[in-house]
Design a protein around this motif. Structure first.
Motif, short mmCIF file in Angstrom:
data_model
loop_
_atom_site.label_atom_id
_atom_site.label_comp_id
_atom_site.label_asym_id
_atom_site.label_seq_id
_atom_site.Cartn_x
_atom_site.Cartn_y
_atom_site.Cartn_z
N ASP A 182 0.79 -1.32 -0.02
CA ASP A 182 -0.07 -0.23 0.05
C ASP A 182 0.84 1.35 -0.02
O ASP A 182 2.14 1.03 0.25
N THR A 183 0.20 2.39 -0.29
CA THR A 183 0.70 3.69 -0.13
C THR A 183 -0.22 4.60 0.60
O THR A 183 -1.27 4.58 0.08
N PRO A 184 0.10 5.65 1.25
CA PRO A 184 -0.79 6.49 2.04
C PRO A 184 -1.33 7.32 0.83
O PRO A 184 -2.64 7.38 1.13
N ALA A 185 -0.80 7.83 -0.13
CA ALA A 185 -1.45 8.49 -1.18
C ALA A 185 -2.66 7.65 -1.83
O ALA A 185 -3.54 8.34 -2.00
N TYR A 186 -2.48 6.62 -1.98
CA TYR A 186 -3.49 5.55 -2.79
C TYR A 186 -4.81 5.57 -1.77
O TYR A 186 -5.82 5.49 -2.11
N LYS A 187 -4.35 5.37 -0.59
CA LYS A 187 -5.70 5.28 0.32
C LYS A 187 -6.53 6.66 0.43
O LYS A 187 -7.72 6.28 0.31
N ASP A 188 -5.71 7.56 0.50
CA ASP A 188 -6.55 8.95 0.59
C ASP A 188 -7.19 9.07 -0.76
O ASP A 188 -8.36 9.48 -0.71
N LYS A 189 -6.80 8.69 -1.90
CA LYS A 189 -7.35 8.75 -3.11
C LYS A 189 -8.63 7.99 -3.18
O LYS A 189 -9.63 7.99 -3.70
N ASP B 79 -8.40 9.26 9.31
CA ASP B 79 -7.16 8.78 8.97
C ASP B 79 -7.18 7.48 8.40
O ASP B 79 -6.53 6.78 7.33
N GLU B 80 -7.95 6.48 9.30
CA GLU B 80 -8.03 5.06 9.18
C GLU B 80 -9.37 4.77 8.60
O GLU B 80 -10.45 5.18 9.10
N TYR C 245 -11.27 -1.87 0.54
CA TYR C 245 -10.07 -1.12 0.11
C TYR C 245 -9.00 -2.45 0.14
O TYR C 245 -8.35 -2.39 -0.97
N LYS C 246 -8.87 -3.39 0.93
CA LYS C 246 -8.00 -4.42 1.13
C LYS C 246 -8.38 -5.27 -0.31
O LYS C 246 -7.58 -5.73 -1.08
#
Length: 334
Positions: A189-196, A210-211, A220-221
């Protein structure tokens, strides 16, 4: 001597005219795509318009070329077919990898490529997408005609759906053969992808935490499993076909901004060269291409007309996006 001087003069004049023409072409205003079939390629670093052949020349030595698409957009699929052919002419050692087929259907795809089954049989056996004939047939047929490998790159649909319902621990229920087909680390994963992802799923009505948690986290998984599986399948294709260029077709969400599948590839194989080509909508009310705020979406961009608006109701859009990220055929998760 006079003849030589004249020849040199004409050569200099011709060279100057060619350079002037190239410079003029680079700065001439780009025309908005005239129809849903049209795409306007551009180098976002310079704003220079590119032909398919010019882009292929630039990408001839790139290890992996990822062509993002808006699913079902005719301009995306026409560009993919044209670039596939242009790259093949420069390097016939080519592999086509596709999000649009799941890896557990590779045997059905291989049977078709080998001439053992017909197209309708392949579409049924491989559970091809509904728009296969209109969107992907030309690319698969080109590969078949030239004996190029075609790799089913996506994760098995039922596994994706069950992770979306039950969470990542569902992988422990798979038998050894099924688990062996999936990546060792399936949720990189990357944090930016989760935000997107949160923005795409929730928008103004989604979580701002945030989570992620609960069903949103599981969804998401499931998305990460798709990205990691596609990256693994691309790398497997490179191992089985050394020195071949990989052309990967995927929805732009998996590749734009060098996130998703691209970020996983860069983590797993940092020495490989990867080029990302991403679509950008050019709105009807915009006189000039919307380049500035989209420069980072890809190494190269192509402007297209927007697809018709799907939703005007925000709640219905949110529900549809949640379903889209976790969509796959009904099956048991027992």
């Amino acid at each position: 001597m006079k003849t030589l001087i004249l020849a040199l003069g004409f050569a200099t004049l011709a060279s100057g005219c060619a350079a002037s023409h190239s410079a003029r072409m680079a700065h001439e205003p780009m025309e908005r795509p005239a129809s849903q079939y049209d795409a306007r390629l551009v180098d976002p670093a310079t704003g220079q318009a590119l032909s398919v052949q010019a882009l292929a020349t630039r990408l001839a030595d790139t290890d992996i070329v990822i062509i993002g698409e808006h699913h079902g957009h005719h301009a995306s699929h026409l560009l993919q077919a044209r670039l596939q052919q242009a790259l093949w002419r420069l390097n016939p050692r080519q592999v086509l990898t596709m999000e649009q087929f799941n890896l557990d259907h590779q045997p059905a795809l291989d049977d078709y490529l080998a001439g053992h089954t017909g197209e309708t049989e392949m579409r049924e056996d491989a559970n091809a997408w509904d728009n296969y004939r209109a969107s992907y047939r030309p690319l698969v047929e080109f590969a078949k005609q030239h004996s190029l490998p075609v790799i089913a790159a996506n994760a098995p649909a039922n596994t994706v759906r069950c992770i979306g319902r039950l969470g990542p621990d569902y992988l422990e229920r798979l038998d050894a053969d099924e688990r062996r087909q999936l990546p060792d680390a399936p949720f990189l994963d990357t944090p930016a992808y989760k935000d997107k992802f949160v923005e795409a799923i929730g928008g103004s009505h989604g979580t701002k935490d945030d989570e992620l948690s609960g069903l949103m986290l599981n969804t998401y998984k499931a998305q990460l499993l798709r990205d990691n599986t596609m990256a693994a399948r691309i790398l497997e294709a490179r191992e089985r076909h050394p020195d071949h260029q990989v052309i990967h077709l995927t929805g732009t969400f998996h590749s734009e901004d060098r996130l998703g599948t691209v970020a996983v590839l860069e983590k797993r194989a940092p020495d490989l060269t990867i080029a990302v080509i991403s679509p950008v909508n050019w709105p009807a009310d915009a006189d000039s291409p919307p380049l500035e705020k989209h420069r980072e979406r890809g190494d190269y961009l192509y402007f297209i007309q927007p697809l018709p608006q799907e939703f005007r109701d925000d709640e219905r859009r949110r529900e549809a996006m949640t379903e889209r990220f976790s969509r796959s055929p009904e099956a048991s998760c027992d």
